[in-house]
Design a protein around this motif. Structure first.
Motif, PDB file in Angstrom:
ATOM      1  N   UNK A 172       0.836  -1.195   0.000  1.00 53.27           N
ATOM      2  CA  UNK A 172       0.000   0.000   0.000  1.00 53.27           C
ATOM      3  C   UNK A 172       0.878   1.255   0.000  1.00 53.27           C
ATOM      4  N   UNK A 173       0.504   2.188  -0.844  1.00 49.33           N
ATOM      5  CA  UNK A 173       1.243   3.449  -0.931  1.00 49.33           C
ATOM      6  C   UNK A 173       0.981   4.304   0.306  1.00 49.33           C
ATOM      7  N   UNK A 174       1.953   5.130   0.624  1.00 46.41           N
ATOM      8  CA  UNK A 174       1.810   6.121   1.682  1.00 46.41           C
ATOM      9  C   UNK A 174       2.310   7.449   1.118  1.00 46.41           C
ATOM     10  N   UNK A 175       1.371   8.339   0.806  1.00 45.33           N
ATOM     11  CA  UNK A 175       1.704   9.612   0.177  1.00 45.33           C
ATOM     12  C   UNK A 175       1.591  10.772   1.154  1.00 45.33           C
ATOM     13  N   UNK A 176       2.379  11.800   0.888  1.00 48.98           N
ATOM     14  CA  UNK A 176       2.337  13.004   1.716  1.00 48.98           C
ATOM     15  C   UNK A 176       1.022  13.745   1.521  1.00 48.98           C
ATOM     16  N   UNK A 177       0.504  13.747   0.295  1.00 48.67           N
ATOM     17  CA  UNK A 177      -0.759  14.420  -0.004  1.00 48.67           C
ATOM     18  C   UNK A 177      -1.737  13.427  -0.626  1.00 48.67           C
ATOM     19  N   UNK A 178      -3.001  13.805  -0.680  1.00 44.75           N
ATOM     20  CA  UNK A 178      -4.027  12.959  -1.280  1.00 44.75           C
ATOM     21  C   UNK A 178      -4.349  13.400  -2.710  1.00 44.75           C
ATOM     22  N   UNK A 179      -3.378  13.945  -3.381  1.00 43.96           N
ATOM     23  CA  UNK A 179      -3.523  14.357  -4.772  1.00 43.96           C
ATOM     24  C   UNK A 179      -3.778  13.121  -5.641  1.00 43.96           C
ATOM     25  N   UNK A 180      -4.786  13.196  -6.503  1.00 44.52           N
ATOM     26  CA  UNK A 180      -5.124  12.066  -7.366  1.00 44.52           C
ATOM     27  C   UNK A 180      -4.287  11.983  -8.636  1.00 44.52           C
ATOM     28  N   UNK A 181      -3.326  12.876  -8.798  1.00 43.48           N
ATOM     29  CA  UNK A 181      -2.580  12.959 -10.049  1.00 43.48           C
ATOM     30  C   UNK A 181      -1.935  11.634 -10.434  1.00 43.48           C
ATOM     31  N   UNK A 182      -1.547  10.820  -9.439  1.00 45.35           N
ATOM     32  CA  UNK A 182      -0.851   9.566  -9.757  1.00 45.35           C
ATOM     33  C   UNK A 182      -1.492   8.366  -9.069  1.00 45.35           C
ATOM     34  N   UNK A 183      -2.767   8.440  -8.798  1.00 48.77           N
ATOM     35  CA  UNK A 183      -3.456   7.260  -8.293  1.00 48.77           C
ATOM     36  C   UNK A 183      -3.856   7.301  -6.844  1.00 48.77           C
ATOM     37  N   UNK A 184      -3.343   8.267  -6.055  1.00 46.76           N
ATOM     38  CA  UNK A 184      -3.707   8.353  -4.637  1.00 46.76           C
ATOM     39  C   UNK A 184      -3.179   7.133  -3.871  1.00 46.76           C
ATOM     40  N   UNK A 185      -3.243   7.174  -2.541  1.00 45.65           N
ATOM     41  CA  UNK A 185      -2.778   6.029  -1.748  1.00 45.65           C
ATOM     42  C   UNK A 185      -3.920   5.322  -1.027  1.00 45.65           C
ATOM     43  N   UNK A 186      -5.153   5.610  -1.438  1.00 46.12           N
ATOM     44  CA  UNK A 186      -6.304   5.059  -0.740  1.00 46.12           C
ATOM     45  C   UNK A 186      -6.457   3.564  -0.963  1.00 46.12           C
ATOM     46  N   UNK A 187      -6.225   3.099  -2.181  1.00 47.89           N
ATOM     47  CA  UNK A 187      -6.411   1.691  -2.520  1.00 47.89           C
ATOM     48  C   UNK A 187      -5.060   0.978  -2.586  1.00 47.89           C
ATOM     49  N   UNK A 188      -4.981  -0.254  -2.105  1.00 47.55           N
ATOM     50  CA  UNK A 188      -3.711  -0.986  -2.149  1.00 47.55           C
ATOM     51  C   UNK A 188      -3.266  -1.256  -3.578  1.00 47.55           C
ATOM     52  N   UNK A 189      -1.956  -1.314  -3.769  1.00 49.38           N
ATOM     53  CA  UNK A 189      -1.390  -1.596  -5.086  1.00 49.38           C
ATOM     54  C   UNK A 189      -1.521  -3.077  -5.410  1.00 49.38           C
ATOM     55  N   UNK A 190      -1.153  -3.923  -4.454  1.00 51.60           N
ATOM     56  CA  UNK A 190      -1.235  -5.385  -4.585  1.00 51.60           C
ATOM     57  C   UNK A 190      -1.921  -5.940  -3.341  1.00 51.60           C
ATOM     58  N   UNK A 191      -2.813  -6.907  -3.528  1.00 51.26           N
ATOM     59  CA  UNK A 191      -3.426  -7.591  -2.391  1.00 51.26           C
ATOM     60  C   UNK A 191      -3.415  -9.096  -2.601  1.00 51.26           C
ATOM     61  N   UNK A 192      -3.265  -9.818  -1.497  1.00 54.17           N
ATOM     62  CA  UNK A 192      -3.496 -11.264  -1.463  1.00 54.17           C
ATOM     63  C   UNK A 192      -4.695 -11.474  -0.553  1.00 54.17           C
ATOM     64  N   UNK A 193      -5.747 -12.073  -1.092  1.00 54.84           N
ATOM     65  CA  UNK A 193      -7.050 -12.032  -0.430  1.00 54.84           C
ATOM     66  C   UNK A 193      -7.817 -13.334  -0.623  1.00 54.84           C
ATOM     67  N   UNK A 194      -8.962 -13.379   0.041  1.00 49.62           N
ATOM     68  CA  UNK A 194      -9.959 -14.413  -0.198  1.00 49.62           C
ATOM     69  C   UNK A 194     -11.280 -13.738  -0.506  1.00 49.62           C
ATOM     70  N   UNK A 195     -12.093 -14.368  -1.327  1.00 49.97           N
ATOM     71  CA  UNK A 195     -13.391 -13.800  -1.665  1.00 49.97           C
ATOM     72  C   UNK A 195     -14.351 -14.876  -2.132  1.00 49.97           C
ATOM     73  N   UNK A 196     -15.614 -14.537  -2.126  1.00 46.28           N
ATOM     74  CA  UNK A 196     -16.659 -15.483  -2.490  1.00 46.28           C
ATOM     75  C   UNK A 196     -17.349 -15.028  -3.770  1.00 46.28           C
ATOM     76  N   UNK A 197     -17.495 -15.942  -4.715  1.00 51.68           N
ATOM     77  CA  UNK A 197     -18.247 -15.647  -5.935  1.00 51.68           C
ATOM     78  C   UNK A 197     -19.742 -15.683  -5.652  1.00 51.68           C
ATOM     79  N   UNK A 198     -20.528 -15.161  -6.600  1.00 51.83           N
ATOM     80  CA  UNK A 198     -21.977 -15.191  -6.456  1.00 51.83           C
ATOM     81  C   UNK A 198     -22.501 -16.615  -6.341  1.00 51.83           C
ATOM     82  N   UNK A 199     -21.788 -17.555  -6.932  1.00 53.37           N
ATOM     83  CA  UNK A 199     -22.185 -18.963  -6.867  1.00 53.37           C
ATOM     84  C   UNK A 199     -22.019 -19.544  -5.468  1.00 53.37           C
ATOM     85  N   UNK A 200     -21.285 -18.831  -4.606  1.00 52.28           N
ATOM     86  CA  UNK A 200     -21.046 -19.306  -3.254  1.00 52.28           C
ATOM     87  C   UNK A 200     -19.700 -19.968  -3.064  1.00 52.28           C
TER      88      UNK A 200
END
Length: 317
Positions: A172-200
């Motif tokens: 996850x990025x950590x930026x000095x400002x929340x300027x959106x010019x280069x993507x912001x740091x709000x969302x992670x760049x890479x994630x390793x996760x688990x999730x459920x499809x609509x099928x269950x």
């Protein structure tokens, strides 16, 4: 004569079937060997200028889990519910244990109905450890840096997922400002996760995001890997991530199942946007633990969830 012809045909079909089967097995073995070689070369050819490690030392022995984490990553590296005044403080959310596979390790806990998000009631909850602005420079990825992250982890077989995110690792990025010019740091760049499809059905997922766009809209998530959850559930995994931070960066992710040394994930992407920064002081840092959405709360178990981690290593080139 007809019987003899039939026997020859049967023999030819049998030989063809066996040959195809052996060839397929050889291909699987060759693919496995290629992936293993790639991992070994990435490790062996990497000349590190620094390495930070975090290892458990055993329950009721030496330092506590929190002391070990803070020594490696910094005093404010832990975002566990029991460390926040208005959160779930009745339970220590990261402790140590030992098994016969990896030895001493850390146990991260999550409680669907009790844990909050750093003391705030929200649509998500977390129990994470991280590098942050006061961590040592060796843990931060600046523009042009290449870092290797390695650790082991395990999720239980009975862990439940939702149709929203359940992250176990983030870059996850950590930026000095929340300027959106280069993507912001709000969302992670890479994630390793688990999730459920609509099928269950549950999936093991690795994602890449280019973050928030200059106009304020969120970029579409790119899935680098989607696999069967059952392949990794209940198994200790060895995870290797190498990231070169640039607008046209490079990411390598190899995940090996310890039980049989099977390479489950083999990712190598070049020309991938891994940089969100605007200032020279902006950086990317790692986060591990349980960070999950509660929007689909009923899909999650009310019982305590556990995720296990061990042998963290962060190398910087």
């Amino acid at each position: 004569m007809a019987v003899l012809l039939l026997n020859k045909t049967a023999r030819v079909m049998y030989i063809f079937f066996v040959s195809a089967l052996l060839f397929g097995c050889m291909n699987i073995s060759n693919d496995q060997n290629i992936a293993t070689t790639d991992i070994e070369q990435s490790r062996d050819n990497f000349v590190a200028t620094s390495e930070v490690t975090l290892k458990a030392d055993g329950e009721n022995h030496g330092d506590t889990a929190y002391e070990l984490i803070q020594e490696a990553f910094g005093k404010r590296a832990i975002e566990a519910p029991d460390l926040y005044r208005k959160d779930h403080r009745d339970v220590i959310h990261i402790h140590e244990n030992t098994d016969d596979i990896v030895g001493h390790h850390f146990v991260f806990l999550a409680h669907r109905d009790l844990d909050k998000n750093k003391g705030v009631t929200a649509d998500r909850q977390r129990n994470e450890i991280k590098a942050y602005d006061k961590s040592s420079e060796e843990l931060k990825g600046y523009l042009g840096d290449t870092l290797q992250y390695r650790w082991k982890f395990k999720v239980t077989k009975n862990m439940e997922l939702s149709r929203n995110f359940s992250h176990f690792f983030q870059l996850k990025a950590k930026n000095k400002s929340q300027d959106n010019a280069n993507g912001n740091d709000d969302h992670p760049v890479i994630t390793i996760s688990g999730g459920q499809y609509k099928s269950g059905s549950n999936r093991f997922i690795i994602s890449h995001s280019r973050g928030v766009q200059p106009g304020g809209s969120k970029a579409k998530v790119n899935y680098l890997y989607k696999g069967d959850w059952d392949v990794i559930a209940g198994e200790w995994l060895d995870v290797f991530v190498q990231a070169s931070y640039a607008e046209q960066g490079e990411i390598k992710i190899y995940i090996t199942r310890l039980r049989d040394k099977q390479v489950i994930v083999d990712i190598h992407k070049s020309n991938i946007d891994l940089w969100r920064g605007n200032a020279t002081t902006d950086f990317v840092r790692p986060k591990w633990g349980i960070y999950r959405s509660l929007k689909d709360k009923n899909s999650l178990r009310a019982e305590e969830e556990k995720v296990y981690f061990s042998d963290f290593s962060i190398k910087k080139q």
